[in-house]
Design a protein around this motif. Structure first.
Motif, mmCIF file in Angstrom:
data_model
loop_
_atom_site.group_PDB
_atom_site.id
_atom_site.type_symbol
_atom_site.label_atom_id
_atom_site.label_comp_id
_atom_site.label_asym_id
_atom_site.label_seq_id
_atom_site.Cartn_x
_atom_site.Cartn_y
_atom_site.Cartn_z
ATOM 1 N N TRP A 1 0.863 -1.179 0.000
ATOM 2 C CA TRP A 1 0.000 0.000 0.000
ATOM 3 C C TRP A 1 0.901 1.230 0.000
ATOM 4 N N ALA A 2 0.632 2.202 -0.877
ATOM 5 C CA ALA A 2 1.523 3.346 -1.042
ATOM 6 C C ALA A 2 0.900 4.646 -0.548
ATOM 7 N N PHE A 3 1.760 5.485 0.024
ATOM 8 C CA PHE A 3 1.411 6.858 0.407
ATOM 9 C C PHE A 3 2.669 7.691 0.210
ATOM 10 N N ALA A 4 2.536 9.006 0.282
ATOM 11 C CA ALA A 4 3.699 9.870 0.082
ATOM 12 C C ALA A 4 3.724 10.979 1.130
ATOM 13 N N THR A 5 4.923 11.482 1.363
ATOM 14 C CA THR A 5 5.115 12.580 2.308
ATOM 15 C C THR A 5 6.458 13.240 2.051
ATOM 16 N N THR A 6 6.645 14.387 2.654
ATOM 17 C CA THR A 6 7.954 15.029 2.586
ATOM 18 C C THR A 6 8.865 14.393 3.629
ATOM 19 N N SER B 1 11.045 15.931 5.249
ATOM 20 C CA SER B 1 11.233 16.902 6.321
ATOM 21 C C SER B 1 10.048 16.968 7.286
ATOM 22 N N SER B 2 8.973 16.256 6.998
ATOM 23 C CA SER B 2 7.812 16.238 7.895
ATOM 24 C C SER B 2 8.085 15.327 9.091
ATOM 25 N N ARG B 3 7.240 15.447 10.097
ATOM 26 C CA ARG B 3 7.381 14.581 11.274
ATOM 27 C C ARG B 3 7.281 13.109 10.867
ATOM 28 N N ALA C 1 7.574 0.097 6.061
ATOM 29 C CA ALA C 1 7.466 1.091 4.997
ATOM 30 C C ALA C 1 8.816 1.179 4.292
ATOM 31 N N VAL C 2 8.789 0.979 2.990
ATOM 32 C CA VAL C 2 9.996 0.999 2.185
ATOM 33 C C VAL C 2 9.860 2.129 1.171
ATOM 34 N N SER C 3 10.904 2.953 1.066
ATOM 35 C CA SER C 3 10.824 4.087 0.147
ATOM 36 C C SER C 3 10.947 3.614 -1.299
ATOM 37 N N ALA C 4 10.182 4.281 -2.161
ATOM 38 C CA ALA C 4 10.254 4.016 -3.596
ATOM 39 C C ALA C 4 11.509 4.683 -4.158
ATOM 40 N N SER C 5 11.792 4.414 -5.389
ATOM 41 C CA SER C 5 12.936 5.045 -6.045
ATOM 42 C C SER C 5 12.686 6.547 -6.172
ATOM 43 N N PRO C 6 13.758 7.325 -6.296
ATOM 44 C CA PRO C 6 13.575 8.767 -6.512
ATOM 45 C C PRO C 6 12.734 9.059 -7.766
ATOM 46 N N GLU C 7 12.870 8.253 -8.791
ATOM 47 C CA GLU C 7 12.092 8.460 -10.015
ATOM 48 C C GLU C 7 10.604 8.222 -9.777
ATOM 49 N N GLU C 8 10.276 7.151 -9.052
ATOM 50 C CA GLU C 8 8.866 6.860 -8.762
ATOM 51 C C GLU C 8 8.282 7.919 -7.832
ATOM 52 N N SER C 9 9.075 8.390 -6.876
ATOM 53 C CA SER C 9 8.621 9.440 -5.967
ATOM 54 C C SER C 9 8.367 10.738 -6.735
ATOM 55 N N LEU C 10 9.246 11.093 -7.659
ATOM 56 C CA LEU C 10 9.073 12.306 -8.459
ATOM 57 C C LEU C 10 7.839 12.191 -9.344
ATOM 58 N N TRP D 1 10.453 14.833 -1.407
ATOM 59 C CA TRP D 1 9.218 14.056 -1.560
ATOM 60 C C TRP D 1 9.536 12.574 -1.709
ATOM 61 N N THR D 2 8.904 11.730 -0.892
ATOM 62 C CA THR D 2 9.121 10.287 -0.986
ATOM 63 C C THR D 2 7.792 9.548 -1.028
ATOM 64 N N LEU D 3 7.709 8.633 -1.956
ATOM 65 C CA LEU D 3 6.600 7.686 -2.014
ATOM 66 C C LEU D 3 7.032 6.475 -1.202
ATOM 67 N N TRP D 4 6.197 6.077 -0.276
ATOM 68 C CA TRP D 4 6.496 4.928 0.598
ATOM 69 C C TRP D 4 5.533 3.787 0.285
ATOM 70 N N TRP D 5 6.038 2.573 0.372
ATOM 71 C CA TRP D 5 5.218 1.363 0.215
ATOM 72 C C TRP D 5 5.221 0.607 1.543
ATOM 73 N N VAL D 6 4.041 0.415 2.119
ATOM 74 C CA VAL D 6 3.951 -0.434 3.312
ATOM 75 C C VAL D 6 3.845 -1.864 2.817
ATOM 76 N N GLN D 7 4.894 -2.622 3.073
ATOM 77 C CA GLN D 7 4.930 -4.028 2.699
ATOM 78 C C GLN D 7 4.398 -4.816 3.891
#
Length: 185
Positions: free
Chosen positions: A79-84, A86-88, A118-127, A146-152
């Motif tokens: 399941w994917a979500f995204a956040t900065t 620099s956020s908490r 939660a595993v971060s996606a590649s910089p390209e996928e996040s962009l 900006w990072t897209l995260w995948w909860v595995q």
């Protein structure tokens, strides 16, 4: 005032939605397909914002922290979500990647709970995810932040509530790379 609050809370109706039939035998061997079916059913039933979920993380002291986010994607990765960053939540995920997601579809008395890493996606996928946002939402975000995260997931629970409190839990656990399914009432 505590006693009156307690009484008031007891008087409030709960589990007032429409109980959907759940047949454990109809559930697939893995949770992604089951989730997508329930998401389709929530959307078809007019559940407001069925893609909104809570994300729970922990801070450096091990104190839980929860907030609401929008689901970005679901597939075999999770399941994917995204956040900065620099956020908490970004800082918490960088320090401890254990996370939990919860969906609540009140009109159907349904919930889905997901636990995993939660595993971060590649910089390209996040962009690519960042660029899919509205221009106004992108305006103040540094693309490198900006990072897209995948909860595995290691555990996914489908909960069908019931006004009579005879709830049904359909639980998937991942053991040695394989999903195990366990219906519980």
């Amino acid at each position: 005032m505590t006693e009156s609050t307690r009484a008031r809370l007891r008087r409030m109706p709960s589990l007032t939605g429409t109980k959907e039939p759940v047949d454990p035998a109809s559930f697939p061997d893995e949770p992604v397909s089951a989730f997508l079916t329930w998401l389709d059913e929530a959307e078809a039933a007019g559940v407001p914002e069925p893609h909104v979920m809570s994300l729970s993380t922990v801070d450096a002291a091990g104190v839980p922290d929860t907030r609401m986010l929008i689901l970005k994607d679901v597939d075999e990765r999770g399941w994917a979500f995204a956040t900065t960053d620099s956020s908490r939540k970004g800082g918490q995920l960088a320090a401890n990647q254990l996370a939990a997601l919860t969906f609540w579809w009140q009109p159907q008395i349904r919930s889905v709970r997901i636990r995993g890493s939660a595993v971060s996606a590649s910089p390209e996928e996040s962009l690519k995810d960042l660029r899919a946002r509205a221009p106004e939402a992108q305006a103040e975000i540094d693309p490198d932040d900006w990072t897209l995260w995948w909860v595995q997931p290691t555990r996914v629970e489908f909960w069908q509530g019931s006004p009579d409190r005879r709830d049904t839990r359909l639980i998937y656990t991942k053991e040695e790379g394989e999903w195990r399914f366990s219906p519980r009432s």
